[in-house]
Design an enzyme around this catalytic site. Structure first.
Site, mmCIF file in Angstrom:
data_model
loop_
_atom_site.group_PDB
_atom_site.id
_atom_site.type_symbol
_atom_site.label_atom_id
_atom_site.label_comp_id
_atom_site.label_asym_id
_atom_site.label_seq_id
_atom_site.Cartn_x
_atom_site.Cartn_y
_atom_site.Cartn_z
ATOM 1 N N HIS A 190 0.982 -1.295 -0.009
ATOM 2 C CA HIS A 190 -0.069 0.328 -0.193
ATOM 3 C C HIS A 190 0.520 1.031 -0.229
ATOM 4 O O HIS A 190 1.980 1.478 0.816
ATOM 5 C CB HIS A 190 -1.175 -0.114 1.366
ATOM 6 C CG HIS A 190 0.081 -0.189 2.458
ATOM 7 N ND1 HIS A 190 0.662 0.974 2.793
ATOM 8 C CD2 HIS A 190 0.143 -1.215 3.422
ATOM 9 C CE1 HIS A 190 0.805 0.903 4.263
ATOM 10 N NE2 HIS A 190 0.842 -0.856 4.721
ATOM 11 N N ASP A 191 -0.146 2.351 -0.676
ATOM 12 C CA ASP A 191 1.188 3.231 -0.941
ATOM 13 C C ASP A 191 3.007 3.744 -1.231
ATOM 14 O O ASP A 191 3.195 4.787 -1.236
ATOM 15 C CB ASP A 191 0.769 4.161 0.702
ATOM 16 C CG ASP A 191 -0.685 3.861 1.662
ATOM 17 O OD1 ASP A 191 -1.240 4.423 0.645
ATOM 18 O OD2 ASP A 191 -0.227 3.676 2.661
ATOM 19 N N GLY A 199 4.939 -1.088 2.975
ATOM 20 C CA GLY A 199 4.154 0.337 2.651
ATOM 21 C C GLY A 199 5.057 1.520 2.938
ATOM 22 O O GLY A 199 6.079 1.867 3.144
#
Length: 344
Positions: free
Chosen positions: A190-191, A208
């Protein structure tokens, strides 16, 4: 007798010649008409949507021209497919997901998820066998119902068994640029922010919030800690565990990755001149391999390097120095260690 036959031949030749010319003209016209018909049929075939009877395609899905959907595929109600996309058997697209023109999903691939937010892919992307792209992240801070996002550019090849997750919060996005090769079993969490023309070898794992710039290259089984920043043209050796930033142009390797010099081969392959590489090597040595008797801190070495007008005026050198300095800003993790200045 012979003279009589010759006389008849002279009388009939103009008639035969005229008939042959008319027949030739008519055949040419027919041939031309057939050619036009074939082109129109070809255009029709190119724009035809082919959906196998066993595929589950929601009637509200938007399907472009020339799309091919194989057996046992699934296309959700909010999906948009660009022209010329091809779904091989048992590939699936869910949620608010948009694919640009000429994307390909290999068998078993899954793109998108029934979550708030969206997954967007550009054109000419290949999603490999059983890859999972644009699904819920694995961050425990994610709250059910929050919007989460994934944006992928053009011309990326995402190979078999890769996983790429959406963002963990509405205020961020997972972003991948253009022309990246992401080999088998890689993970992008994520991200993350991935630039252009990177090569991630098999089993490269990004935690992440990792940022990777452009033209980087990882070797197999590379692990990158969350919030790390990998500069452009960097090279990460096989089996490396990267727990701090890697500045531009540099090469790291090791179970706890250490700087091992400049990625000179990568620079050469990407068009850097001999003069630029020579200047980068001189600057690198002054910063990380100083032979001065008085020990200087890294900050003092950087400052001294910036005062060297001859080297600092080279754009590549100034970019490298800025990349090092950026790694020590408040939100960053510092750079990977170099054994000669571990105590400084």
């Amino acid at each position: 007798m012979i003279s009589l036959l010759k006389a008849r031949e002279k009388l009939l030749y103009p008639l035969f010649s005229s008939t042959i010319q008319k027949l030739s003209s008519s055949l040419s016209t027919v041939s031309h008409c057939v050619g036009i018909g074939e082109d129109s049929h070809q255009d029709s075939r190119d724009s035809e949507v082919v959906i196998h009877p066993s595929a589950d395609v929601h009637p509200n899905a938007v399907i472009g021209k020339g799309v091919s959907v194989g057996p046992y595929c699934t296309i959700g109600s909010s999906v948009k497919l660009g022209n010329g996309c091809k779904l091989y058997p048992s590939s699936h697209i869910f949620g608010n997901t948009e694919l640009g023109d000429s994307c390909v999903l290999m068998p078993g691939a899954v793109v998108g998820d029934e979550l708030p937010g969206y997954t967007v892919l550009g054109c000419n992307n290949v999603i490999g066998h059983h890859a999972v792209v644009g699904v819920k992240c694995q961050d425990l801070k994610y709250k059910n119902g929050d919007e989460c996002f994934l944006c992928i550019g053009d011309n990326n090849e995402i190979r078999e068994f890769c996983s790429i997750h959406r963002s963990s919060k509405p205020s961020d996005k997972t972003v991948i640029g253009d022309n990246n090769l992401i080999m088998g079993s890689c993970h992008i969490a994520h991200d993350c922010k991935i630039g252009d023309r990177n090569i991630f070898a098999n089993n490269t794992l990004l935690a992440g919030h990792v940022t990777v710039e452009d033209y980087t290259h990882t070797v197999g089984a590379t692990v990158i800690h969350q919030f790390c920043h990998i500069g452009s043209f960097a090279f990460l050796g096989g089996g490396s565990v990267v727990s701090q930033d890697v500045p531009k142009y540099m090469m790291v390797t090791g179970e706890r990755a250490e700087l091992r010099g400049l990625n000179l081969e990568g620079l050469r392959r990407n068009g850097f001149t001999m003069s630029e590489m020579k200047s980068l090597r001189a600057a690198y040595r002054k910063i990380f391999m100083s032979t001065e008797t008085v020990s200087l801190s890294l900050e003092e070495r950087l400052t001294k390097m910036e005062q060297d007008q001859e080297l600092y005026s080279v754009p590549a050198v100034s970019a490298m120095l800025q990349s090092i300095r950026d790694s020590f800003t408040e939100s960053r993790r510092g750079i990977c260690k170099f054994r000669q200045w571990l105590d400084s």
